[in-house]
Motif scaffolding. Sequence first.
Motif, PDB file in Angstrom:
ATOM      1  N   ALA A   1       4.316   3.373  -3.847  1.00  0.00           N
ATOM      2  CA  ALA A   1       5.406   4.126  -3.210  1.00  0.00           C
ATOM      3  C   ALA A   1       5.606   3.683  -1.771  1.00  0.00           C
ATOM      4  O   ALA A   1       4.651   3.591  -0.996  1.00  0.00           O
ATOM      5  CB  ALA A   1       5.115   5.622  -3.256  1.00  0.00           C
ATOM      6  N   SER A   2       6.851   3.415  -1.412  1.00  0.00           N
ATOM      7  CA  SER A   2       7.185   3.082  -0.023  1.00  0.00           C
ATOM      8  C   SER A   2       7.247   4.354   0.821  1.00  0.00           C
ATOM      9  O   SER A   2       7.270   5.466   0.293  1.00  0.00           O
ATOM     10  CB  SER A   2       8.546   2.382   0.007  1.00  0.00           C
ATOM     11  OG  SER A   2       9.543   3.274  -0.457  1.00  0.00           O
ATOM     12  N   SER A   3       7.304   4.176   2.145  1.00  0.00           N
ATOM     13  CA  SER A   3       7.538   5.310   3.056  1.00  0.00           C
ATOM     14  C   SER A   3       8.868   5.989   2.754  1.00  0.00           C
ATOM     15  O   SER A   3       9.061   7.160   3.061  1.00  0.00           O
ATOM     16  CB  SER A   3       7.574   4.830   4.513  1.00  0.00           C
ATOM     17  OG  SER A   3       6.288   4.496   4.966  1.00  0.00           O
ATOM     18  N   GLN A   4       9.791   5.219   2.154  1.00  0.00           N
ATOM     19  CA  GLN A   4      11.122   5.754   1.861  1.00  0.00           C
ATOM     20  C   GLN A   4      11.177   6.396   0.481  1.00  0.00           C
ATOM     21  O   GLN A   4      12.233   6.839   0.043  1.00  0.00           O
ATOM     22  CB  GLN A   4      12.165   4.639   1.967  1.00  0.00           C
ATOM     23  CG  GLN A   4      12.537   4.272   3.402  1.00  0.00           C
ATOM     24  CD  GLN A   4      11.377   3.664   4.179  1.00  0.00           C
ATOM     25  OE1 GLN A   4      10.601   2.872   3.645  1.00  0.00           O
ATOM     26  NE2 GLN A   4      11.235   4.044   5.439  1.00  0.00           N
TER      27      GLN A   4
ATOM     28  N   GLU B   1       6.868  -2.573  -7.726  1.00  0.00           N
ATOM     29  CA  GLU B   1       5.762  -3.040  -8.563  1.00  0.00           C
ATOM     30  C   GLU B   1       4.931  -4.132  -7.898  1.00  0.00           C
ATOM     31  O   GLU B   1       5.449  -5.194  -7.537  1.00  0.00           O
ATOM     32  CB  GLU B   1       6.294  -3.557  -9.896  1.00  0.00           C
ATOM     33  CG  GLU B   1       5.177  -3.877 -10.874  1.00  0.00           C
ATOM     34  CD  GLU B   1       5.710  -4.430 -12.187  1.00  0.00           C
ATOM     35  OE1 GLU B   1       5.158  -4.084 -13.233  1.00  0.00           O
ATOM     36  OE2 GLU B   1       6.688  -5.208 -12.155  1.00  0.00           O
ATOM     37  N   SER B   2       3.642  -3.863  -7.778  1.00  0.00           N
ATOM     38  CA  SER B   2       2.691  -4.879  -7.346  1.00  0.00           C
ATOM     39  C   SER B   2       2.044  -5.462  -8.598  1.00  0.00           C
ATOM     40  O   SER B   2       1.757  -4.740  -9.554  1.00  0.00           O
ATOM     41  CB  SER B   2       1.638  -4.232  -6.456  1.00  0.00           C
ATOM     42  OG  SER B   2       0.599  -5.149  -6.193  1.00  0.00           O
ATOM     43  N   THR B   3       1.828  -6.782  -8.595  1.00  0.00           N
ATOM     44  CA  THR B   3       1.347  -7.413  -9.838  1.00  0.00           C
ATOM     45  C   THR B   3      -0.081  -7.952  -9.735  1.00  0.00           C
ATOM     46  O   THR B   3      -0.686  -8.270 -10.749  1.00  0.00           O
ATOM     47  CB  THR B   3       2.280  -8.575 -10.254  1.00  0.00           C
ATOM     48  OG1 THR B   3       2.496  -9.401  -9.122  1.00  0.00           O
ATOM     49  CG2 THR B   3       3.618  -8.035 -10.750  1.00  0.00           C
ATOM     50  N   LEU B   4      -0.618  -8.066  -8.509  1.00  0.00           N
ATOM     51  CA  LEU B   4      -1.957  -8.643  -8.356  1.00  0.00           C
ATOM     52  C   LEU B   4      -2.893  -7.675  -7.654  1.00  0.00           C
ATOM     53  O   LEU B   4      -2.471  -6.868  -6.815  1.00  0.00           O
ATOM     54  CB  LEU B   4      -1.887  -9.932  -7.514  1.00  0.00           C
ATOM     55  CG  LEU B   4      -1.039 -11.077  -8.035  1.00  0.00           C
ATOM     56  CD1 LEU B   4      -1.040 -12.221  -7.019  1.00  0.00           C
ATOM     57  CD2 LEU B   4      -1.547 -11.577  -9.394  1.00  0.00           C
ATOM     58  N   ARG B   5      -4.197  -7.796  -7.968  1.00  0.00           N
ATOM     59  CA  ARG B   5      -5.195  -7.084  -7.162  1.00  0.00           C
ATOM     60  C   ARG B   5      -5.747  -8.042  -6.088  1.00  0.00           C
ATOM     61  O   ARG B   5      -5.556  -9.258  -6.176  1.00  0.00           O
ATOM     62  CB  ARG B   5      -6.362  -6.544  -7.986  1.00  0.00           C
ATOM     63  CG  ARG B   5      -6.550  -7.048  -9.353  1.00  0.00           C
ATOM     64  CD  ARG B   5      -7.719  -6.381 -10.093  1.00  0.00           C
ATOM     65  NE  ARG B   5      -7.315  -5.931 -11.417  1.00  0.00           N
ATOM     66  CZ  ARG B   5      -7.245  -4.663 -11.778  1.00  0.00           C
ATOM     67  NH1 ARG B   5      -7.590  -3.721 -10.960  1.00  0.00           N
ATOM     68  NH2 ARG B   5      -6.836  -4.327 -12.984  1.00  0.00           N
TER      69      ARG B   5
ATOM     70  N   SER C   1       4.110   4.408   7.292  1.00  0.00           N
ATOM     71  CA  SER C   1       3.264   5.568   7.621  1.00  0.00           C
ATOM     72  C   SER C   1       1.889   5.496   6.959  1.00  0.00           C
ATOM     73  O   SER C   1       0.943   6.130   7.430  1.00  0.00           O
ATOM     74  CB  SER C   1       3.991   6.870   7.258  1.00  0.00           C
ATOM     75  OG  SER C   1       4.457   6.819   5.936  1.00  0.00           O
ATOM     76  N   GLY C   2       1.771   4.696   5.896  1.00  0.00           N
ATOM     77  CA  GLY C   2       0.470   4.530   5.247  1.00  0.00           C
ATOM     78  C   GLY C   2      -0.588   3.898   6.130  1.00  0.00           C
ATOM     79  O   GLY C   2      -1.795   4.046   5.880  1.00  0.00           O
ATOM     80  N   THR C   3      -0.157   3.216   7.186  1.00  0.00           N
ATOM     81  CA  THR C   3      -1.137   2.554   8.063  1.00  0.00           C
ATOM     82  C   THR C   3      -1.999   3.570   8.804  1.00  0.00           C
ATOM     83  O   THR C   3      -3.125   3.253   9.198  1.00  0.00           O
ATOM     84  CB  THR C   3      -0.445   1.656   9.119  1.00  0.00           C
ATOM     85  OG1 THR C   3       0.427   2.467   9.937  1.00  0.00           O
ATOM     86  CG2 THR C   3       0.374   0.561   8.453  1.00  0.00           C
TER      87      THR C   3
ATOM     88  N   PHE D   1       0.865  -1.181   0.000  1.00  0.00           N
ATOM     89  CA  PHE D   1       0.000   0.000   0.000  1.00  0.00           C
ATOM     90  C   PHE D   1       0.902   1.231   0.000  1.00  0.00           C
ATOM     91  O   PHE D   1       2.094   1.144   0.331  1.00  0.00           O
ATOM     92  CB  PHE D   1      -0.934   0.002   1.216  1.00  0.00           C
ATOM     93  CG  PHE D   1      -0.238  -0.261   2.523  1.00  0.00           C
ATOM     94  CD1 PHE D   1       0.427   0.753   3.206  1.00  0.00           C
ATOM     95  CD2 PHE D   1      -0.225  -1.548   3.080  1.00  0.00           C
ATOM     96  CE1 PHE D   1       1.085   0.509   4.404  1.00  0.00           C
ATOM     97  CE2 PHE D   1       0.438  -1.801   4.285  1.00  0.00           C
ATOM     98  CZ  PHE D   1       1.092  -0.769   4.948  1.00  0.00           C
ATOM     99  N   GLU D   2       0.336   2.370  -0.380  1.00  0.00           N
ATOM    100  CA  GLU D   2       1.121   3.601  -0.406  1.00  0.00           C
ATOM    101  C   GLU D   2       1.734   3.868   0.969  1.00  0.00           C
ATOM    102  O   GLU D   2       1.037   3.810   1.980  1.00  0.00           O
ATOM    103  CB  GLU D   2       0.240   4.787  -0.819  1.00  0.00           C
ATOM    104  CG  GLU D   2      -0.237   4.736  -2.267  1.00  0.00           C
ATOM    105  CD  GLU D   2       0.890   4.900  -3.280  1.00  0.00           C
ATOM    106  OE1 GLU D   2       1.681   5.852  -3.150  1.00  0.00           O
ATOM    107  OE2 GLU D   2       0.967   4.059  -4.211  1.00  0.00           O
ATOM    108  N   GLU D   3       3.030   4.135   0.973  1.00  0.00           N
ATOM    109  CA  GLU D   3       3.779   4.386   2.208  1.00  0.00           C
ATOM    110  C   GLU D   3       3.889   3.166   3.122  1.00  0.00           C
ATOM    111  O   GLU D   3       3.672   3.243   4.325  1.00  0.00           O
ATOM    112  CB  GLU D   3       3.223   5.607   2.954  1.00  0.00           C
ATOM    113  CG  GLU D   3       3.344   6.864   2.109  1.00  0.00           C
ATOM    114  CD  GLU D   3       2.959   8.135   2.843  1.00  0.00           C
ATOM    115  OE1 GLU D   3       3.139   8.210   4.061  1.00  0.00           O
ATOM    116  OE2 GLU D   3       2.465   9.061   2.156  1.00  0.00           O
TER     117      GLU D   3
END
Lengths: 207, 207
Positions: free
Chosen positions: B49-52, B57-61, B77-79, B15-17
């Motif tokens: 995007a990571s927190s860093q 790349e994510s490949t599955l939904r 931090s996305g949590t 997930f983002e961050e």
Amino acid sequence: MAIEHDSFTVYVLLFEEFELLDVFGPVELLSKSSRIDISYFSDQPGLVASSQGIRVESTLRYEEVDDPDVLLVPGGSGTRSLVNDHQFLERLARIGAKSRIVTSVCTGSALLAASGLLEGYRATSNKAAFSWARTHGDKVTWAPRARWVHDRNRWTSSGIAAGIDMTCALMRELLGDEPAEAAARLVEYEPHRDSTWDPFAEPYGLP
Amino acid sequence: MAIEHDSFTVYVLLFEEFELLDVFGPVELLSKSSRIDISYFSDQPGLVASSQGIRVESTLRYEEVDDPDVLLVPGGSGTRSLVNDHQFLERLARIGAKSRIVTSVCTGSALLAASGLLEGYRATSNKAAFSWARTHGDKVTWAPRARWVHDRNRWTSSGIAAGIDMTCALMRELLGDEPAEAAARLVEYEPHRDSTWDPFAEPYGLP
């Protein structure tokens, strides 16, 4: 050195089949200091596949790399062909020559050695791949038993997770003890502080 | 458990961050076993995007996730916003319910708790964020001092680097001692084997 600079630029080399933790162990720690700015470069910007499969995004090409405070070169299975890629080695040598500090994790030191960046230096490498790594470079003094080796402005670590310990030591040098310890505490990592600690030489038959 | 399965599927939530090492510490170790297959899923396939900062790349939904042997939920931090995202929490709860083993690193346990997946379980979380994480879930028994907590088929680790130790322990359970130790040796990592080892509770004022 901790005094001169307010902030430091770290440029991380990415190539096909780089080892994930060689990059993201050090990056995780470095990211905990607001005084460190991290960029990623590669042959061409875009997605670069790790040895573990997942792809990550590189944003800069070689020509866009400013004079790095720290160059970070990871290992990974991609190093096996890159040590014979003369165009790659020349570009790496050029970037290394303009870096204040040149670092590698794992078999990244084979790339540094093949590009000439370790001539006259002491260095170490991944233990499982040590006998291969040490065939590179003409005047490199290879240390088979070391968590990491710091020789003037060259820092080379042993395999994979050793890069995290080397990065803690590098941060102590760049930022001072307390900021480096604070970063490790945030990561909940208790670093090995003795660069000669190396329980992995023996299992791989190294002296 | 080491006997039943020839191979294991690990699904990693992105997930983002998300925090980089929460994912790539465990993944690095898991990747050293040929019996483990790792996939990444997210809201939609593509770059996350990571927190860093760096994107991976994510490949599955979510809908493409088969019944996981192991679900891995990182922190980051996305949590902070996701614990209030009811659509996200419902989807996470559904995937958790069909996973044989549910794991989290760092503040990933706040996501598991908020989605109901830790009701009736013991769990831990990142030490710097512990007082926040523990506000989630109704009947979670939060352990402030633990490297990781293993309660039936729930494994939750403390902050960031603790995920590597938890993963070593999980691999011993899934694959047996020797394959797990071989993976750690290849990574040149000496894991903490005592789940109650936790020098990071005290600096953050935890009992």
